[in-house]
Each structure stands twice: as C-alpha cells, then as structure tokens.
Design a protein around this motif. Structure first.
Motif, mmCIF file in Angstrom:
data_model
loop_
_atom_site.group_PDB
_atom_site.id
_atom_site.type_symbol
_atom_site.label_atom_id
_atom_site.label_comp_id
_atom_site.label_asym_id
_atom_site.label_seq_id
_atom_site.Cartn_x
_atom_site.Cartn_y
_atom_site.Cartn_z
ATOM 1 N N GLY B 163 35.948 0.046 24.210
ATOM 2 C CA GLY B 163 36.566 0.658 23.036
ATOM 3 C C GLY B 163 38.021 0.242 22.871
ATOM 4 O O GLY B 163 38.432 -0.211 21.807
ATOM 5 N N GLY B 166 38.291 -3.357 22.020
ATOM 6 C CA GLY B 166 37.990 -3.575 20.606
ATOM 7 C C GLY B 166 39.188 -3.250 19.733
ATOM 8 O O GLY B 166 39.539 -4.004 18.826
ATOM 9 N N TRP B 167 39.845 -2.138 20.076
ATOM 10 C CA TRP B 167 41.034 -1.750 19.309
ATOM 11 C C TRP B 167 42.129 -2.817 19.451
ATOM 12 O O TRP B 167 42.768 -3.213 18.476
ATOM 13 C CB TRP B 167 41.531 -0.396 19.811
ATOM 14 C CG TRP B 167 42.885 -0.010 19.323
ATOM 15 C CD1 TRP B 167 43.247 0.211 18.032
ATOM 16 C CD2 TRP B 167 44.054 0.193 20.116
ATOM 17 N NE1 TRP B 167 44.565 0.553 17.965
ATOM 18 C CE2 TRP B 167 45.088 0.550 19.224
ATOM 19 C CE3 TRP B 167 44.328 0.120 21.481
ATOM 20 C CZ2 TRP B 167 46.379 0.828 19.672
ATOM 21 C CZ3 TRP B 167 45.613 0.390 21.921
ATOM 22 C CH2 TRP B 167 46.618 0.741 21.019
ATOM 23 N N ALA B 282 39.920 2.326 14.334
ATOM 24 C CA ALA B 282 39.877 2.498 15.779
ATOM 25 C C ALA B 282 39.251 3.840 16.142
ATOM 26 O O ALA B 282 38.434 3.927 17.064
ATOM 27 C CB ALA B 282 41.283 2.400 16.362
ATOM 28 N N SER B 287 36.669 3.676 19.372
ATOM 29 C CA SER B 287 37.504 3.058 20.394
ATOM 30 C C SER B 287 38.089 4.083 21.344
ATOM 31 O O SER B 287 38.323 3.808 22.504
ATOM 32 C CB SER B 287 38.641 2.271 19.740
ATOM 33 O OG SER B 287 38.186 0.986 19.425
ATOM 34 N N LEU B 307 34.784 -2.921 13.587
ATOM 35 C CA LEU B 307 35.062 -2.530 14.975
ATOM 36 C C LEU B 307 33.913 -1.696 15.556
ATOM 37 O O LEU B 307 33.608 -1.773 16.743
ATOM 38 C CB LEU B 307 36.378 -1.751 15.035
ATOM 39 C CG LEU B 307 36.848 -1.295 16.422
ATOM 40 C CD1 LEU B 307 36.905 -2.462 17.391
ATOM 41 C CD2 LEU B 307 38.205 -0.630 16.328
ATOM 42 N N ASN B 311 32.205 -2.606 18.960
ATOM 43 C CA ASN B 311 32.168 -1.658 20.075
ATOM 44 C C ASN B 311 30.746 -1.389 20.550
ATOM 45 O O ASN B 311 30.482 -1.364 21.754
ATOM 46 C CB ASN B 311 32.834 -0.350 19.670
ATOM 47 C CG ASN B 311 34.354 -0.442 19.724
ATOM 48 O OD1 ASN B 311 34.896 -1.367 20.346
ATOM 49 N ND2 ASN B 311 35.035 0.473 19.075
#
Lengths: 300, 354
Positions: B163, B166-167, B282, B287, B307, B311
């Motif tokens: 997470g 990914g952010w 996010a 995330s 995202l 994720n």
C-alpha cells in the motif's frame, strides 16, 4: 547573395491584438540582421513565426527556401535558436547542459566542450546552471544555440539585463560568429547594440515594419541636427549665437551646446577662435531614428 | 538513439540532484513504512489489567496450570481500597476489579471496552465453573481441545508494504510528470526541444524511462526494508511479478500526471491538482488501510483509481501468493488507464504558455 529568410506580409493576431500586422522582410546569407522595436512591438512574435514556433494567420515565410511550419526536421539542424536564459535542463552543470543539447544534434562531447571555451565559460563548466550569473547563463544559452554550428542563428534580446562588461563581452562573441559566415537575426531594444553589430536593421512597432536598412543609412536619412558641445566659459552665449549655421544654444555652465545642421561651418569657426579644447561632436544615432519613428511617449 | 540516452541521462541527473524530489519520492514513504511497520511489527493484544480487592481465594489458590493459562490474558494487581479500585475501573485504567465474599465472586467492570470486559467476564466465568467442577469431586465429562489452524489473515506489514509503496509510486509518478511538463513549458525548454531535430516522442520516452527506473529503485528499497526481520514481511513465491505490475502502475500514474501537466498553466496549479488526486486516491486505493473493510459504495468508487488496482495486484503477488496470471486483469486495467489518459493528454497538450 541568396536570401536565407524571406517573409512576405506576415500577420498574426491574438484576440483583438494584431501582434504582427503585415511584416515583409528578407535576410541575406551571412548578414547580421536586427529587429528593433519597443516592448510589445511584435518582434518576438515575428521571430517565432520565422523560427517555426508559431503559425502565421496569413502571409508566407521561407527559411533556406523551406517553410518552417509545420515542423520540418530537415530544417532544424540548420538553425540555432537562443531563447530565454532559463531554457535549460534543471540541475545540470554548464558542461552537461551543453553536451545534452549537442547530443540532440549528434554533436560529440568534445565539440560541445570546445563551445564552452568559445563563450568563455570553461571555468564554470562544473557549475550548475542555477548558480550561473545572468551574463554567464546568457552566454551558455547562446552556446546551446550554436553548439551544432547552425548556418542561421536567432537571438531574442540576448543582452537584456546584462551589465556593460557582459554586454561588450557578448558582442565580441556574436561578431566572431558572424565573421565565420553565419547569418544572425537578433531582436533588441538597445539601439547602440544594433548600431554596432547589425549590417541591417528593421524598426518595427505595432506589428509593422516602419523602416529598414543599414543603421548608418537610417541615421543619415533622418536629417537630424548635430550637437557640438564646448567647455563652459570658452565662449559666451552671444558669441556662440553669432557663429554661422547655429540653430540653437544651451548653456548649463559646465558646457555650452550648439545645435546645428551645418557642423563643418561651426567647427571651422570654433577652430578659428581656438575654442576647440574639449569639444564634443554628437551626430544623430539610431536611437534618434528610433524615437523619431516610434514616438517618445512612455509605454508600459 | 544516442540523443535518447543523453536525454535520459540529463533527466536522471536532474532527478538525482533534486533533494526535494528524493525526499518526497524515496525518503518520506520509507519513513512511513518504518514508522507504521514499526508500530504494528511487535503488536500483540495487551493483557487486561484486573484489580483484586482484598484477598480473592479462588484466584490465589488456582492450580498452577490454570494460573499459567489465565496469566496469558490477565494481569492481576492487589488493591486494599475498594472505592479507589472501583474508580480506576470507572476511568478505564483497569478492565475489571474482583472481590470475593464467601462463595460469591463479584466482577466489577465498565462497558467502556466491550471486548476487554467480555474477555474478563468470560475468564472468570470459566474460573468459577472450573472451581465448581473441582468441588464436585467428579472427573469432567466434556473436554475442550484447542487446535491452531494456519494463520492466513493479513498481517499489517503485509498490506502496508504494497500500500505505501503504491502511494510512493503514485506521488512520484504523478508529481514528477505534471510538474516536469509545466516547468519545461514555463521555462521554454519545451519549445527549445521542439526546435531540435529530435522527435518530441523521444523526449517523452526518455522521461518515462527515467521514471520507470526510479520506480524500480523505490520498489527494491521498499521490499528490502519490509523484509528485514524486524518488520517481518515474507515475500510470496511469485513476488517478482511485482516488477511488471509496478511498471504498469507507473505508466498509468505518469499518464495521469502528464494529463494534469498538459492542462495546468502554472506550477502551483499542477501541484495543487495533483495533490487533490493523489491524496484521495491513496486513501481509497487502500494504501493506508485495508479497503476490503470499507463499505461497499466506497469500494466501488475506489475502482476508478489506478492505485486501487495496483494495490490489489501487488497484494496478490507479493503477499497472498497467487500466480502470475491472477494479476493480468489488474495489469490490463492499468495499461488501459495509461492509454486513455495519454490520449486525452495529447489532446489537451499545449506547447506554449499562451
């Protein structure tokens, strides 16, 4: 001599503003050509149309016989364009900057480094562009325009905001480039710069060319008065007024200024009186031509 | 080709020397990982604190094996002042206070923490029953046998790592693309490059390549930190599928960033709009917390953010141990997103400031 640039009746408007309003000009091979005008006169837009950055609303332009619009990759290696001093890749040193621009044209690093020498920046090779002074950044941006040895170079106000030393220094660089046979087109609003550097200038205002020709020809065509100044006290005002060909007199105590359209008679008379010590003779300059044509009123 | 390489080099150097960008794309997300991962790494449910008012024989005389079991979840403290003890329970400092008078065991609890008070009551109920059973002198008829199954629930570090990564990738990609494009335009670099014979797509390709490289470095650092014994992330068998997954995700983020950069006129506008997209993305992309626990409508909204797909794909291959084919849908969605955003970006793209 073949014409490098031919522009015929270029027009470009932004909303209601006619930025370029019927510009016709031609630049010969090897010529140092200046486009002069006050701020907002249409110099930059004219230049951008010729460079191929903008499309004219109407009119025709050819560079080396080809149209710069739409983008012509065959034409681009033959021209070099210097934009603002900030058109750099961020956080690169002067050397890296120049090498990167060189590589866009297939120029080897060694040659790019030599260009650094030409503009006198060898000592600043490892300085990030953000840390260069105004004059150094300006010279680097010119080096970036010249690195691929273009036949035609465009410079948009290259000496704006430079101190007198940096300007002179840059003039030398530009003269050297022109001597190599490259054609240079420059815009400026410094009249002394145009007068010293340019073979021919076009004075432009409100999107139109008001006059063009060699600076000396333009100045002579102005029929402006000559100002002869002698040290104060050498001559009284009445004596001065009695000289042949005098139009006007001003005396500020430090110097006495004689305005005349017949300078040779005045100077001969002054010589006869032995009053030539510290004499200064000022003819008209391109600036007088410019102000005559564009007016003296202040424009923001 | 050599112009592509030197452009990529120039852009990489520009990135590497940008301390701000390094901090926000690499240091800050790593710091988050260390902090959040550190908070959860050693986390176990703390023992409930129980006050003994006076002497409580049923607790004090428990058989040793039973005592050991109780001590795993309860921590006893003696108190002689009944009122003070009850006040402490009322304030929530202690889960319960117990007192015994004769055969009666009284458990005082507050409903502040229902889970804790429930646990405590259950424990004492068991204790009392065991004591009753022992008092009867007969062997117990029923026996409880506890068998542990393999724990397949997600540990915090397992969803925090993909997470936060990914952010980090989303902010690096989107801020990088949007602000670069605006800077190039406002500083005149874009028009300068346009006046060079290099096709402009090479310029963009160089920028994208640099971003993909940076993303792989971010990924390697993240996984490197999270798999350290302290944080305890165990990578699943097909973890290497995270690499193509990351590349697809970053392409989507870059495309989105370029779309913003094509539209925005100033650096401030580009940063503001990017932030407006990145932050909700996010949160909703899962995330910072596990989006599967969120209400259904929120989960549906979250599907519009690339995202979210990155994720969930990363969770599958990094943690859940699913095979490479399982993330093909996610990769497809991300690439599709990248394509659509790029096409729109090309349409709104402007060379010039005016």
């Amino acid at each position: 001599m073949p014409n490098t640039i031919v522009a015929r009746d270029l027009r470009k408007r932004y909303g209601d503003v006619r930025a370029v309003d019927g510009v016709t000009l031609s630049v010969e091979e090897g010529e140092f050509f200046g486009i002069l005008g006050p701020n907002g006169a249409g110099k930059t837009t004219t230049l951008e149309i010729i460079e191929g950055l903008r499309q004219a609303d109407s009119g025709e332009v050819t560079v080396f016989g080809r149209s710069p619009w739409p983008r012509d990759p065959a034409l681009l290696p033959r021209i070099g364009v210097q934009l603002q001093a900030s058109s750099f890749f961020e956080r690169l040193t002067a050397r890296e900057q120049l090498r990167t621009f060189g590589s866009l044209y297939g120029v080897p690093d060694r040659k790019a480094d030599a260009m650094l020498e030409t503009v006198g920046l060898t000592e600043k090779a490892d300085t990030p562009v953000e840390k260069l002074s105004g004059g150094q950044a300006q010279r680097l941006s010119i080096a970036c325009a010249l690195v691929h040895e273009p036949e035609l170079v465009f410079l948009d106000e290259p000496t704006a905001a430079l101190d007198p030393q940096a300007r002179r220094n840059l003039w030398d660089v530009l003269r050297a480039i022109n001597t190599e046979g490259r054609t240079i087109v420059l815009t400026t609003h410094y009249m002394d710069e145009a007068e010293t550097l340019c073979d021919r200038v076009a004075i432009i205002d409100r999107g139109r060319i008001l006059r063009s020709g060699a600076p000396a020809t333009l100045v002579r065509g102005l029929d402006a008065a000559t100002r002869i100044s002698v040290a104060g006290g050498v001559l009284s005002e009445d004596e001065a007024r009695a000289l042949p060909g005098v139009d006007d007199i001003t005396d500020d105590g430090v110097s006495l200024v004689i305005v005349t359209r017949d300078p040779s008679s005045v100077v001969a008379a002054l010589a006869g009186r032995g009053a030539l010590d510290g004499v200064q003779i000022k003819g008209a300059t391109l600036e007088d031509v410019f102000l005559e044509l564009t007016g003296r009123e202040y424009r923001a | 080709m050599s112009s592509f390489r030197s452009l990529a080099r120039a852009m990489f150097l520009g990135f590497r020397r940008d301390r701000g960008a390094l901090f926000f794309t690499i240091a800050l997300p790593l710091l988050f990982l260390v902090i959040i991962g550190g908070i959860f790494a050693r986390q176990s449910t703390p023992r409930s604190k129980v006050l003994e008012i006076g002497s409580v024989p049923i607790v004090d005389r428990m058989p040793a094996d039973m005592r050991a079991g109780i001590d795993r979840s309860l921590k006893f403290t003696r108190s002689s002042d009944r009122n003070a003890a009850l006040e402490k329970v009322r304030k929530g400092d202690y889960a319960a206070a117990i007192e015994q008078s004769g055969d009666r065991l009284v458990v005082h609890f507050s409903a502040a923490d229902q889970v804790k008070s429930g646990t405590v009551q259950g424990q004492f109920e068991g204790l009392v029953q065991a004591a009753n059973q022992a008092a009867s002198g007969r062997p117990p008829k029923y026996r409880l046998e506890a068998q542990q199954v393999e724990d397949r629930s997600l540990k915090p570090i397992q969803y925090i790592t993909p997470g936060l990564l990914g952010w980090a990738l989303a902010s690096a990609g989107m801020f990088g693309a949007s602000t670069t494009l605006v800077t190039w335009r406002t500083k005149g670099l874009l028009r300068r490059l346009r006046l060079s014979p290099v096709p402009i797509r090479s310029v963009f390709a160089a920028r994208v390549t640099v971003s993909l490289g940076v993303a792989l470095v971010q990924t390697a650092l993240f996984l490197g930190v999270a798999t350290m014994p302290f944080f305890g992330l165990k990578l699943a068998h097909y973890w290497w599928m995270a690499i193509p997954m990351v590349l697809c995700g970053v392409l989507a983020f870059l495309a989105l960033g370029m779309l913003i950069g094509s539209w925005a006129k100033t650096q401030e506008a580009a940063q503001g709009v990017t932030q407006i997209v990145v932050l909700p993305m996010a949160f909703l992309g899962g995330s910072f917390f596990n989006i599967d626990d969120a209400p259904r409508w929120l989960r549906i909204i979250s599907e519009i953010f690339p995202l979210r797909h990155l994720n969930s794909g990363m969770l599958k291959v990094l943690v859940r141990g699913e095979g490479p084919a399982s993330v093909l849908p996610q990769m497809g969605v991300l690439l599709g997103f990248a394509l659509v955003a790029t096409l729109i970006a090309v349409r709104v793209f402007r060379w010039e400031q005016i």
